[in-house]
Write a protein that holds these residues in place. Structure first.
Motif, PDB file in Angstrom:
ATOM      1  N   PRO A  76       0.242  27.263  -6.270  1.00 13.71           N
ATOM      2  CA  PRO A  76      -0.422  28.540  -6.005  1.00 13.71           C
ATOM      3  C   PRO A  76      -1.935  28.441  -6.205  1.00 13.71           C
ATOM      4  O   PRO A  76      -2.413  27.699  -7.069  1.00 13.71           O
ATOM      5  CB  PRO A  76       0.201  29.482  -7.038  1.00 13.71           C
ATOM      6  CG  PRO A  76       1.518  28.865  -7.371  1.00 13.71           C
ATOM      7  CD  PRO A  76       1.290  27.394  -7.288  1.00 13.71           C
ATOM      8  N   THR A  77      -2.687  29.182  -5.409  1.00 11.98           N
ATOM      9  CA  THR A  77      -4.138  29.200  -5.512  1.00 11.98           C
ATOM     10  C   THR A  77      -4.567  29.850  -6.828  1.00 11.98           C
ATOM     11  O   THR A  77      -3.989  30.853  -7.249  1.00 11.98           O
ATOM     12  CB  THR A  77      -4.747  29.994  -4.336  1.00 11.98           C
ATOM     13  OG1 THR A  77      -4.334  29.381  -3.112  1.00 11.98           O
ATOM     14  CG2 THR A  77      -6.266  30.011  -4.421  1.00 11.98           C
ATOM     15  N   ILE A  78      -5.555  29.271  -7.480  1.00 10.62           N
ATOM     16  CA  ILE A  78      -6.071  29.816  -8.735  1.00 10.62           C
ATOM     17  C   ILE A  78      -7.187  30.804  -8.422  1.00 10.62           C
ATOM     18  O   ILE A  78      -8.134  30.491  -7.701  1.00 10.62           O
ATOM     19  CB  ILE A  78      -6.580  28.690  -9.653  1.00 10.62           C
ATOM     20  CG1 ILE A  78      -5.412  27.747 -10.014  1.00 10.62           C
ATOM     21  CG2 ILE A  78      -7.218  29.260 -10.919  1.00 10.62           C
ATOM     22  CD1 ILE A  78      -5.835  26.530 -10.811  1.00 10.62           C
ATOM     23  N   SER A  79      -7.075  32.007  -8.943  1.00  6.58           N
ATOM     24  CA  SER A  79      -8.019  33.083  -8.658  1.00  6.58           C
ATOM     25  C   SER A  79      -9.361  32.852  -9.341  1.00  6.58           C
ATOM     26  O   SER A  79      -9.531  31.914 -10.130  1.00  6.58           O
ATOM     27  CB  SER A  79      -7.451  34.418  -9.151  1.00  6.58           C
ATOM     28  OG  SER A  79      -7.491  34.459 -10.587  1.00  6.58           O
ATOM     29  N   LEU A 112      -2.109  20.336 -10.006  1.00  7.78           N
ATOM     30  CA  LEU A 112      -3.083  21.375  -9.697  1.00  7.78           C
ATOM     31  C   LEU A 112      -4.444  20.737  -9.472  1.00  7.78           C
ATOM     32  O   LEU A 112      -4.839  19.832 -10.210  1.00  7.78           O
ATOM     33  CB  LEU A 112      -3.183  22.383 -10.849  1.00  7.78           C
ATOM     34  CG  LEU A 112      -1.895  23.088 -11.286  1.00  7.78           C
ATOM     35  CD1 LEU A 112      -2.189  24.031 -12.434  1.00  7.78           C
ATOM     36  CD2 LEU A 112      -1.273  23.835 -10.136  1.00  7.78           C
ATOM     37  N   THR A 113      -5.177  21.249  -8.487  1.00  3.98           N
ATOM     38  CA  THR A 113      -6.513  20.712  -8.199  1.00  3.98           C
ATOM     39  C   THR A 113      -7.509  21.863  -8.074  1.00  3.98           C
ATOM     40  O   THR A 113      -7.942  22.204  -6.966  1.00  3.98           O
ATOM     41  CB  THR A 113      -6.505  19.882  -6.903  1.00  3.98           C
ATOM     42  OG1 THR A 113      -5.963  20.695  -5.848  1.00  3.98           O
ATOM     43  CG2 THR A 113      -5.668  18.628  -7.056  1.00  3.98           C
ATOM     44  N   PRO A 114      -7.866  22.503  -9.191  1.00  2.53           N
ATOM     45  CA  PRO A 114      -8.823  23.618  -9.121  1.00  2.53           C
ATOM     46  C   PRO A 114     -10.203  23.134  -8.686  1.00  2.53           C
ATOM     47  O   PRO A 114     -10.574  21.977  -8.927  1.00  2.53           O
ATOM     48  CB  PRO A 114      -8.837  24.150 -10.553  1.00  2.53           C
ATOM     49  CG  PRO A 114      -8.367  23.024 -11.404  1.00  2.53           C
ATOM     50  CD  PRO A 114      -7.421  22.230 -10.567  1.00  2.53           C
ATOM     51  N   LEU A 115     -10.964  24.023  -8.034  1.00  2.00           N
ATOM     52  CA  LEU A 115     -12.308  23.669  -7.592  1.00  2.00           C
ATOM     53  C   LEU A 115     -13.213  23.341  -8.775  1.00  2.00           C
ATOM     54  O   LEU A 115     -14.047  22.438  -8.712  1.00  2.00           O
ATOM     55  CB  LEU A 115     -12.904  24.812  -6.766  1.00  2.00           C
ATOM     56  CG  LEU A 115     -12.225  25.091  -5.416  1.00  2.00           C
ATOM     57  CD1 LEU A 115     -12.846  26.306  -4.748  1.00  2.00           C
ATOM     58  CD2 LEU A 115     -12.319  23.868  -4.506  1.00  2.00           C
ATOM     59  N   SER A 116     -13.048  24.081  -9.868  1.00  2.00           N
ATOM     60  CA  SER A 116     -13.859  23.847 -11.078  1.00  2.00           C
ATOM     61  C   SER A 116     -12.927  23.746 -12.275  1.00  2.00           C
ATOM     62  O   SER A 116     -12.695  24.733 -12.988  1.00  2.00           O
ATOM     63  CB  SER A 116     -14.860  24.985 -11.286  1.00  2.00           C
ATOM     64  OG  SER A 116     -15.751  25.083 -10.197  1.00  2.00           O
ATOM     65  N   PHE A 130       0.588  19.168 -14.070  1.00  2.00           N
ATOM     66  CA  PHE A 130      -0.538  18.318 -14.463  1.00  2.00           C
ATOM     67  C   PHE A 130      -1.760  18.813 -13.707  1.00  2.00           C
ATOM     68  O   PHE A 130      -1.687  19.112 -12.515  1.00  2.00           O
ATOM     69  CB  PHE A 130      -0.272  16.853 -14.113  1.00  2.00           C
ATOM     70  CG  PHE A 130      -1.367  15.916 -14.541  1.00  2.00           C
ATOM     71  CD1 PHE A 130      -1.370  15.378 -15.818  1.00  2.00           C
ATOM     72  CD2 PHE A 130      -2.401  15.591 -13.671  1.00  2.00           C
ATOM     73  CE1 PHE A 130      -2.382  14.525 -16.232  1.00  2.00           C
ATOM     74  CE2 PHE A 130      -3.418  14.733 -14.072  1.00  2.00           C
ATOM     75  CZ  PHE A 130      -3.418  14.204 -15.349  1.00  2.00           C
ATOM     76  N   MET A 131      -2.893  18.916 -14.406  1.00  2.00           N
ATOM     77  CA  MET A 131      -4.129  19.378 -13.766  1.00  2.00           C
ATOM     78  C   MET A 131      -5.072  18.207 -13.553  1.00  2.00           C
ATOM     79  O   MET A 131      -5.390  17.468 -14.490  1.00  2.00           O
ATOM     80  CB  MET A 131      -4.816  20.462 -14.610  1.00  2.00           C
ATOM     81  CG  MET A 131      -6.067  21.034 -13.945  1.00  2.00           C
ATOM     82  SD  MET A 131      -6.748  22.458 -14.835  1.00  2.00           S
ATOM     83  CE  MET A 131      -5.557  23.727 -14.403  1.00  2.00           C
ATOM     84  N   GLU A 132      -5.499  18.043 -12.312  1.00  2.00           N
ATOM     85  CA  GLU A 132      -6.423  16.978 -11.964  1.00  2.00           C
ATOM     86  C   GLU A 132      -7.844  17.309 -12.438  1.00  2.00           C
ATOM     87  O   GLU A 132      -8.225  18.463 -12.546  1.00  2.00           O
ATOM     88  CB  GLU A 132      -6.450  16.780 -10.437  1.00  2.00           C
ATOM     89  CG  GLU A 132      -5.103  16.484  -9.800  1.00  2.00           C
ATOM     90  CD  GLU A 132      -4.650  15.047 -10.011  1.00  2.00           C
ATOM     91  OE1 GLU A 132      -5.350  14.291 -10.714  1.00  2.00           O
ATOM     92  OE2 GLU A 132      -3.593  14.684  -9.458  1.00  2.00           O
ATOM     93  N   GLY A 133      -8.623  16.247 -12.715  1.00  2.00           N
ATOM     94  CA  GLY A 133     -10.045  16.419 -13.004  1.00  2.00           C
ATOM     95  C   GLY A 133     -10.383  16.793 -14.419  1.00  2.00           C
ATOM     96  O   GLY A 133     -11.532  17.178 -14.699  1.00  2.00           O
TER      97      GLY A 133
END
Length: 399
Positions: A76-79, A112-116, A130-133
């Motif tokens: 899902p997209t992160i707001s 997950l690959t959030p923009l920031s 797992f969250m990338e970055g």
């Protein structure tokens, strides 16, 4: 190093926490852990936020939409950040439901690959995510599904698979007791450098103590008390049998929600008085504990055993199980018994029922001293040291 420099350094460091458990009813142990841990982290100067999967005013995904997202490995997209009742937060609609469906179909973590991304993503419970970055940290409260599979409704095969998937990823683990840490190292072959013990903080401020004293009384004072989920893992039926066998006239108060396995909590004898209360207002519960004769907590398996230290912090004698986590957490400050030996447990209840003033003062003093080990200040120092160490390593490094 100068404290002002450290505080400034932390203020530029971001840590997100999963919100999987914080909105659940009946105050689960993981919920208390997550909220307390985030509060301490924020007090240390870190910028913190929750990653929520739902909130009032937003519709959940349909089951079809969840299945499609899971099959396509589409997180899902992160707001954008918003203000929730728990503080700064982000919303990823139905994230945790989608992640579990994804794991069922693919047997791998949803990434997950959030923009920031934050500097650290701290999952307060093992989730198939797992969250990338960024650095990923996972708290494992216990591995009871593996050590005592008959005492939990959690599928041990699935639980082990999720833990194995996390172990294969560049994740650092946190345990809430040394007993659990050693179980993870030995049963799951995790390198000791990859798992850190960070005990939970247990401390009541003056304001909280005033709230406890002024809370409505929900049970008779000078009773024996057990609180927590009423389930077989907590050894409720043996406790009730031991209470009856002891012949005590002191009531036993059971406070907490029913577990899925719903053990029989009726008294075992006509002279045994048992008072069953649902999960109650936090301050009223703690007032009942503070005014009690003793906490009876002969659990069969725990990850930490929060009631033990809460009782000791409030000057209440404790009976708990010999061996494992409960003995580790209580140190030398509790009366210990074999949790499977009803006669021994009954004898201990009798001793607590007839404690002399000197023996009671001795137990209370030992408990208060033991509780200092779980102070907020010590926890803050340990948390600060842990997060600063974690940030040293590249986010794709398995420690």
């Amino acid at each position: 190093m100068d404290n002002s420099f450290l505080s400034s350094h932390r203020s530029h460091s971001t840590i997100w926490f999963d919100g999987r458990n914080i909105g659940r009813r009946n105050g689960t142990g993981v919920q208390y852990y997550a909220i307390n841990h985030s509060n301490v982290t924020r007090e240390l100067g870190y910028s913190t936020a929750w990653l929520l999967e739902s909130m009032e005013g937003y519709s959940s995904l349909s089951i079809v939409s969840r299945i499609i997202a899971a099959l396509l490995s589409r997180a899902p997209t992160i707001s954008n950040m918003f203000q929730s009742v728990w503080g700064d937060a982000f919303l990823a609609n139905d994230l945790y439901r989608v992640a579990h469906l994804h794991y069922r179909y693919h047997k791998r973590l949803l990434r997950l690959t959030p923009l920031s991304p934050p500097d650290i993503m701290h999952w307060t419970y093992p989730l198939p995510l797992f969250m990338e970055g960024c650095q990923n940290v996972v708290t494992i409260h216990d591995i009871i599904p593996l050590t005592h599979p008959s005492l939990t409704g959690i599928d041990p095969t699935r639980f082990r698979r999720i833990l194995s998937s996390l172990i294969e990823s560049p994740v650092h683990f946190v345990a809430v007791s040394e007993t659990v840490r050693n179980q993870i190292i030995n049963l799951l072959s995790v390198h000791p450098d990859r798992i850190t013990t960070l005990y939970q903080p247990v401390e009541f401020s003056k304001q909280v103590r005033n709230s406890i004293s002024n809370a409505p009384r929900i049970a008779p004072a000078d009773s024996f008390v057990f609180y927590g989920r009423i389930e077989h893992r907590k050894n409720i039926e043996r406790l009730l049998e031991a209470h009856a066998l002891s012949g005590t006239k002191t009531p036993l108060i059971l406070i907490g929600p029913d577990g899925d396995d719903r053990p029989n909590y009726k008294p075992y004898g006509s002279s045994s008085q048992v008072i069953r209360l649902p999960w109650s207002n936090r301050f009223s519960l703690l007032r009942t504990l503070q005014e009690s004769k003793a906490l009876l907590f002969p659990s069969l398996a725990e990850g930490f055993g929060l009631p033990i230290i809460e009782a000791m912090s409030l000057g209440v004698p404790v009976l708990t199980s010999r061996g494992g986590v409960t003995e580790e957490i209580s140190g030398d400050a509790a009366m210990l018994c074999d949790a499977t030996n009803i006669v021994e447990m009954a004898n201990c209840i009798n001793i607590l029922d007839q404690l002399s003033e000197n023996d009671k003062k001795r137990m209370i003093k030992a408990g208060l001293e033991r509780a200092k080990f779980f102070s907020s200040n010590l926890y803050k120092r340990n948390i600060s040291s842990f997060y600063e160490k974690i940030k040293i390593y590249p986010s794709n490094t398995i420690l």
